[in-house]
Design an enzyme around this catalytic site. Sequence first.
Site, PDB file in Angstrom:
ATOM      1  N   ASP A 299       0.893  -1.348  -0.006  1.00 48.22           N
ATOM      2  CA  ASP A 299       0.051  -0.723  -0.010  1.00 48.22           C
ATOM      3  C   ASP A 299       0.972   1.665  -0.075  1.00 48.22           C
ATOM      4  OD1 ASP A 299      -1.952  -1.606   0.221  1.00 48.22           O
ATOM      5  OD2 ASP A 299      -2.565  -1.517   2.669  1.00 48.22           O
TER       6      ASP A 299
HETATM    7  N1  URA Z   1      -1.575  -5.800   3.615  1.00 45.63           N
HETATM    8  C1  URA Z   1      -1.365  -4.649   3.633  1.00 45.63           C
HETATM    9  O1  URA Z   1      -2.852  -4.114   4.420  1.00 45.63           O
HETATM   10  N2  URA Z   1      -0.894  -3.808   3.166  1.00 45.63           N
HETATM   11  C2  URA Z   1       0.088  -3.874   2.419  1.00 45.63           C
HETATM   12  O2  URA Z   1       0.823  -2.845   2.369  1.00 45.63           O
HETATM   13  C3  URA Z   1       0.376  -5.364   2.507  1.00 45.63           C
HETATM   14  C4  URA Z   1       0.095  -6.407   3.418  1.00 45.63           C
END
Ligand code: URA
Length: 229
Positions: A103
């Site tokens: 993310d």
């Molecule tokens: N899970 C998440 O919620 N965000 C990420 O960036 C990776 C795994």
Amino acid sequence: MRLDRFLSNLKYGTRSEIQKAIKRQLVLVNKTIIKSASFKIDPNIDEVVFNGEKVYYKESILIMLNKPSGYLSANKDGKEKTVFELIREPYSRFRLSIAGRLDKDTEGLLLLTNDGKLLHNIITPSKDVYKKYFVRVEKEFNNPKVLEGDYEILDGRDYLFKPLSPIIEKLNDYEFYLSIKEGKFHQVKRMVEHFNNKVIYLKRVQIGQIVLDESLKLGEYKEIIDYKI
Ligand code: URA
């Protein structure tokens, strides 16, 4: 492979721009000026020089990036910064794909590769490659081990899924490591939300046997050569 195709794959220009460069005697293969764009090379063996610069090439390349928050794991985005903006030459010349996105606000280990098979081996859940995250949550979480239990969560795309054998290592009441094999949309955040808590900091520290090199500052990267997934 044809010399002009090899160079255009590495973004040295369009095929016609490269043909012009070849005519202007700017391209050498094994120290010899080449006059024909259709000249055949073996990219794994032959040394190519373009306009005085030695061309860096590898059939399979793997880059470890310590991703900072604020960058999208995407190829191009009109407005937002993407992780590819952090990658410079010679690696920016390769067609790199992200082996497991993070993310925008997540930090840590991001692997980039031009190798389709390697990519598949890293991101397919059935390949049993664990991705390990350092997680900090908003509210006290005495027993994060519940995340290892039997439950289903609603995926962002409206179907239920059951996390595959997650592993928890508790550090304190607010922090723990979580290892999972899949990488569903916001998976770690959703797992934590399922237990009425919220992730306030997330960092990936390991993929399979590849551990984030903590000497890399946020935004720095390195090519990794000897590795096992
Ligand atoms: N899970 C998440 O919620 N965000 C990420 O960036 C990776 C795994």
